[in-house]
Design a protein around this motif. Structure first.
Motif, PDB file in Angstrom:
ATOM      1  N   LEU A   1      39.215  34.696  42.481  1.00 29.99           N
ATOM      2  CA  LEU A   1      39.205  35.541  41.288  1.00 29.99           C
ATOM      3  C   LEU A   1      40.544  35.470  40.551  1.00 29.99           C
ATOM      4  O   LEU A   1      40.587  35.534  39.312  1.00 29.99           O
ATOM      5  CB  LEU A   1      38.882  36.984  41.674  1.00 29.99           C
ATOM      6  CG  LEU A   1      37.453  37.214  42.185  1.00 29.99           C
ATOM      7  CD1 LEU A   1      37.266  38.662  42.611  1.00 29.99           C
ATOM      8  CD2 LEU A   1      36.426  36.830  41.123  1.00 29.99           C
TER       9      LEU A   1
ATOM     10  N   CYS B   1      40.484  32.483  38.557  1.00 35.95           N
ATOM     11  CA  CYS B   1      39.627  32.667  37.380  1.00 35.95           C
ATOM     12  C   CYS B   1      40.369  33.320  36.216  1.00 35.95           C
ATOM     13  O   CYS B   1      39.817  33.410  35.105  1.00 35.95           O
ATOM     14  CB  CYS B   1      38.405  33.501  37.739  1.00 35.95           C
ATOM     15  SG  CYS B   1      37.224  32.645  38.825  1.00 35.95           S
ATOM     16  N   LYS B   2      41.589  33.779  36.461  1.00 40.16           N
ATOM     17  CA  LYS B   2      42.382  34.363  35.381  1.00 40.16           C
ATOM     18  C   LYS B   2      43.112  33.293  34.566  1.00 40.16           C
ATOM     19  O   LYS B   2      43.741  33.609  33.541  1.00 40.16           O
ATOM     20  CB  LYS B   2      43.391  35.355  35.955  1.00 40.16           C
ATOM     21  CG  LYS B   2      42.745  36.561  36.634  1.00 40.16           C
ATOM     22  CD  LYS B   2      43.774  37.507  37.206  1.00 40.16           C
ATOM     23  CE  LYS B   2      44.619  38.143  36.106  1.00 40.16           C
ATOM     24  NZ  LYS B   2      45.551  39.142  36.656  1.00 40.16           N
TER      25      LYS B   2
ATOM     26  N   TYR C   1      34.583  31.128  36.612  1.00 40.60           N
ATOM     27  CA  TYR C   1      34.017  32.422  36.978  1.00 40.60           C
ATOM     28  C   TYR C   1      32.491  32.413  36.896  1.00 40.60           C
ATOM     29  O   TYR C   1      31.819  33.122  37.661  1.00 40.60           O
ATOM     30  CB  TYR C   1      34.583  33.510  36.068  1.00 40.60           C
ATOM     31  CG  TYR C   1      34.171  34.903  36.467  1.00 40.60           C
ATOM     32  CD1 TYR C   1      34.665  35.500  37.621  1.00 40.60           C
ATOM     33  CD2 TYR C   1      33.270  35.626  35.690  1.00 40.60           C
ATOM     34  CE1 TYR C   1      34.284  36.774  37.988  1.00 40.60           C
ATOM     35  CE2 TYR C   1      32.874  36.906  36.049  1.00 40.60           C
ATOM     36  CZ  TYR C   1      33.390  37.474  37.200  1.00 40.60           C
ATOM     37  OH  TYR C   1      33.003  38.737  37.572  1.00 40.60           O
TER      38      TYR C   1
ATOM     39  N   PHE D   1      31.158  33.808  40.406  1.00 42.84           N
ATOM     40  CA  PHE D   1      30.501  35.117  40.468  1.00 42.84           C
ATOM     41  C   PHE D   1      29.134  35.058  41.156  1.00 42.84           C
ATOM     42  O   PHE D   1      28.900  35.807  42.127  1.00 42.84           O
ATOM     43  CB  PHE D   1      30.367  35.703  39.058  1.00 42.84           C
ATOM     44  CG  PHE D   1      29.696  37.039  39.042  1.00 42.84           C
ATOM     45  CD1 PHE D   1      30.396  38.179  39.398  1.00 42.84           C
ATOM     46  CD2 PHE D   1      28.358  37.162  38.689  1.00 42.84           C
ATOM     47  CE1 PHE D   1      29.782  39.422  39.398  1.00 42.84           C
ATOM     48  CE2 PHE D   1      27.732  38.403  38.689  1.00 42.84           C
ATOM     49  CZ  PHE D   1      28.448  39.529  39.039  1.00 42.84           C
TER      50      PHE D   1
END
Length: 232
Positions: A118, A121-122, A131, A135
């Motif tokens: 995660l 994913c930024k 993402y 997810f």
């Protein structure tokens, strides 16, 4: 064969000595907790914590001793004597705690890996695209992991220890069962729970019926003699 194993497990619940060990461990644990509460009032909170842990240990090892005796019955052999079961429980029950800690560590690693993904994913541009894959995959894997925890790990870890497996063997068995037979195990656990509930219902019905008859007869006889207070 699965149905036969379930019936064998329910039939093993008739092991009076194992039930006595279980009940005795609960009573002994309650006495230790009560003694700790009384002493804590005069000595301090720390002593209460010590007695709480001691009482929990009594219940834990006693319950595992009862489980070992029931496992003997499930395997088709005569359950070992109470003293032997208690000695075996003292020597092996720590494997259950270690196995659960190891499984917990595996789950923690999975949560950390998810957190790292995660964070990745930024990253601008690449993150949103990644993402869209992370997810849905994470949702499925997390759901299966939680499902396996309640359907496989918690119900089957203790029986594996009672069967004589070491810590790593317990974890390896759970990891082998979880992906391939999780649905089958869940169905078998549900059926076992239903059968145990039926057996418990019959026992409760017998106890309630017997209590009603005994109370009615006792009331009539004791009233003829002036009541219970007149006999004391």
């Amino acid at each position: 064969s699965s149905a036969g194993s379930l019936l064998s497990a329910v039939d093993a619940l008739r092991n009076v000595r194992a039930l006595a060990v279980m009940l005795g461990s609960l009573v002994a644990g309650a006495l230790v907790w009560g003694l700790g509460g009384v002493l804590a009032v005069n000595v301090g909170f720390l002593l209460a914590v010590v007695f709480f842990l001691l009482g929990a240990a009594v219940v834990f090892y006693g319950a595992n001793a009862a489980g070992i005796m029931i496992m003997d019955e499930v395997k088709g052999v005569r359950s070992r004597p109470i003293v032997a079961a208690l000695v075996t429980s003292l020597a092996t029950s720590h494997r259950l705690l270690l196995a659960l800690l190891l499984v917990g560590a595996i789950y923690l690693v999975g949560v950390i890996a998810l957190a790292v993904l995660l964070l990745i994913c930024k990253i601008p541009l690449l993150g949103p695209v990644l993402y869209t894959v992370v997810f849905p995959v994470s949702v499925v894997l997390a759901g299966v992991a939680i499902f396996a925890l309640y359907a496989v790990v918690l119900p089957l870890a203790a029986p594996a220890v009672w069967d004589g497996a070491h810590t790593l063997q317990v974890v390896s068995r759970l990891l082998a069962i979880a992906p391939s037979r999780i649905v089958n195990v869940l169905i078998m656990m549900a059926l076992l729970s239903f059968l145990v509930a039926v057996v418990a219902g019959f026992i409760a019905l017998v106890m309630v019926s017997g209590t009603g008859v005994t109370t009615g007869v006792s009331a009539g006889i004791l009233n003829m003699g002036g009541g219970l207070t007149g006999l004391v």
